[in-house]
Design an enzyme around this catalytic site. Structure first.
Site, PDB file in Angstrom:
ATOM      1  N   VAL A 313      47.426  32.683  62.305  1.00 27.47           N
ATOM      2  CA  VAL A 313      47.327  33.081  63.719  1.00 27.47           C
ATOM      3  C   VAL A 313      48.598  33.820  64.135  1.00 27.47           C
ATOM      4  CG1 VAL A 313      47.167  32.244  66.098  1.00 27.47           C
ATOM      5  CG2 VAL A 313      45.755  31.209  64.319  1.00 27.47           C
ATOM      6  N   GLN A 316      48.582  37.342  62.739  1.00 26.31           N
ATOM      7  CA  GLN A 316      47.652  38.201  63.475  1.00 26.31           C
ATOM      8  C   GLN A 316      48.223  38.602  64.832  1.00 26.31           C
ATOM      9  OE1 GLN A 316      44.737  39.670  62.690  1.00 26.31           O
ATOM     10  NE2 GLN A 316      44.793  40.587  64.723  1.00 26.31           N
ATOM     11  N   GLU A 317      48.921  37.684  65.458  1.00 21.41           N
ATOM     12  CA  GLU A 317      49.454  37.948  66.793  1.00 21.41           C
ATOM     13  C   GLU A 317      50.664  38.876  66.767  1.00 21.41           C
ATOM     14  OE1 GLU A 317      46.769  35.892  69.344  1.00 21.41           O
ATOM     15  OE2 GLU A 317      48.403  37.282  69.741  1.00 21.41           O
ATOM     16  N   SER A 318      51.602  38.644  65.836  1.00 22.38           N
ATOM     17  CA  SER A 318      52.888  39.356  65.943  1.00 22.38           C
ATOM     18  C   SER A 318      53.454  39.847  64.621  1.00 22.38           C
ATOM     19  CB  SER A 318      53.925  38.424  66.574  1.00 22.38           C
ATOM     20  OG  SER A 318      54.246  37.366  65.672  1.00 22.38           O
ATOM     21  N   TYR A 443      39.441  39.616  65.335  1.00 26.17           N
ATOM     22  CA  TYR A 443      40.565  38.679  65.396  1.00 26.17           C
ATOM     23  C   TYR A 443      40.314  37.468  64.498  1.00 26.17           C
ATOM     24  CZ  TYR A 443      43.915  35.550  67.799  1.00 26.17           C
ATOM     25  OH  TYR A 443      44.929  34.685  68.108  1.00 26.17           O
TER      26      TYR A 443
END
Length: 488
Positions: A313, A316-318, A443
């Site tokens: 996660v 994927q986010e940053s 996502y």
């Protein structure tokens, strides 16, 4: 000696001119006097301005941070400029927006093109330029110039401005034909190109940039014609006060640089999740992840998740960048919004420990808030989707899944329903309206992919470590370039 006019002659002409005056009074239209600021004064008295708009990515929709969209932000700033609140009416297409402005007011803001001879409305000064673009289905070759469009199944949106470029082109290519629709939106038009119902379509360039990731079988073609100006519309016949205020507001915004900043934030980049290649991911796996493994493992022990899932996660986010900041204001390694950070007790979103802990607890809270009827991996995948798009839109997708005869408790059915939130036919029946429904699907898919890759690499390294411990010093660490198959 003066000439005398007979009294009967004078009386006759008096009656003639009186009759003529009456006829002219009847035939001459009378207009009520409208004060220059009458409309604006009414808005200030009622203390709100109504914006007639569309539920689309470039205008207005409910996003992760709440209501958003390029024109929504502009309208919100304009309402503040006037000192009133903003009321949204988003149940429109381009054609019905102008009708609503004429009949109801106050302001039309829906990617409206500046077109000549539009009765009943006044247009503001230009806001941005919109360049028509030809897109086509992957596999169709030779679509490189305007003449190549002849004979294709071609589509566009009526009253959006793109059809003007096609009409101009038709002067040179008489055999050119196309389909127009006032019911579809851009995402639906691209879907028809994707699935073969259309060979090509004409939309605006910035619209394609915002949607292209969700339509991998749609290719960028060529720019068509001259750019058009995006404008706002106000009703005519009610004074020029509102028009003048809007023009002054837009001028001030442009001169201050704020308008250009807003344009770049929305259209200066592809505002969607990027697909990251395997080599890049593995490079980050070695260079960045080791600094955060302990934090992921600690957060996992406190929330019950697999630490590798939380790491996926975070990537994927940053891309495991604790200093990351998105154009929409989310920031930190787990890209928390300000409200979410406050809810989770995170006071420094750029602190990796706080961000990972807050993100893990937020994901856990989303998973706990889902109905008990959702179980197993379906519950996990829906929680991850809600982390991206919000619980409200997830519940809307579950409703759509059920309406289509699917099971709202199964991710496979909700996954099929989420992209339909981009289509007016479906999102108009939901509580929260338009959403970039394809985004949470990508996502979740990416997180599952990254999780599998982290697990694969960790398992392989453990195996190599065991071999080395057994005395097999000749075995060296190898780069892992094989990508496991993506499970659907």
């Amino acid at each position: 000696m003066p000439t005398l006019i007979h009294p009967h002659f004078i009386a006759h002409y008096r009656r003639y001119f009186a009759l003529l005056f009456i006829i002219l009074m009847i035939l001459t239209p009378t207009f009520p006097k409208v004060a220059p600021g009458e409309h604006l004064t009414q808005i200030q008295i009622k203390d709100f301005i109504t914006a007639q708009t569309r539920n689309t990515p470039t205008t207005y929709y409910e996003g992760r941070l709440g209501p958003t969209g390029f024109e929504y932000e502009l309208m919100h700033l304009f309402a503040e400029y006037l000192g009133v609140s903003l009321n949204m009416n988003a149940k429109h297409n381009p054609e019905s927006v102008l009708s609503a402005v004429r009949e109801q007011g106050d302001l039309g803001a829906a990617a409206l093109p500046l077109l000549p001879a539009t009765s009943g409305v006044h247009y503001t000064r230009p806001i941005i330029q919109m360049q028509p673009l030809v897109v086509y289905r992957r596999g169709l070759y030779g679509i490189q110039k305007p003449g190549d469009l002849v004979g294709l199944e071609l589509g566009t949106l009526s009253e959006a401005g793109t059809s003007e470029a096609l009409r101009e082109l038709q002067r040179d290519y008489a055999a050119l034909s196309w389909k127009e629709s006032s019911e579809l939106e851009v995402a639906e038009l691209l879907a028809q190109v994707e699935n073969g119902m259309l060979d090509a379509a004409v939309i605006f360039d910035h619209q394609f940039r915002l949607n292209r990731l969700f339509f991998p079988n749609v290719e960028r073609g060529f720019l068509l014609g001259d750019p058009l100006s995006m404008v706002w519309a106000v009703p005519s016949g009610r004074g020029l006060g509102l028009l003048e205020a809007a023009n002054q507001f837009l001028q001030d915004l442009e001169e201050s640089g704020s308008l250009n900043h807003l344009i770049n934030r929305y259209f200066g980049h592809d505002d969607y999740l990027e697909y990251v290649g395997t080599r890049t991911f593995l490079a980050h796996l070695d260079a960045r992840l080791p600094s955060f493994i302990d934090l992921f493992q600690q957060a996992a022990s406190e929330t019950g998740f697999d630490w590798k899932l939380l790491a996926a996660v975070g990537y994927q986010e940053s891309h495991w960048d604790a200093e990351a900041v998105s154009p929409t204001g989310v920031r930190g390694l787990m890209m928390l919004t300000h409200p979410t950070a406050s809810e989770m007790g995170v006071d420094n979103r750029r602190d990796a420990a706080q961000s990972i802990d807050g993100g893990a607890r937020y994901l856990r809270s989303l998973k706990n808030r889902l109905p008990e009827s959702i179980t197993g991996n379906d519950r996990l995948y829906m929680a991850m989707a809600a982390y991206n798009v919000g619980l409200g839109h997830l519940y809307d997708a579950r409703k759509i899944a059920e309406m289509r005869g699917g099971d709202p408790n199964l991710w496979r059915d909700v996954r099929e329903a989420l992209p339909l939130l981009q289509h007016e036919e479906w999102h108009s029946q939901t509580r929260h309206g338009y959403a970039r429904g394809g985004e949470p699907v990508i996502y979740v898919r990416n997180i599952r992919r990254y999780y599998e890759m982290i697990e694969y690499v960790e398992r392989s390294r453990q195996q190599f470590f065991q071999l080395e411990q057994a005395g097999n010093d000749s075995m060296s660490m190898l780069p892992f370039e094989l990508v496991p198959p993506l499970s659907q």
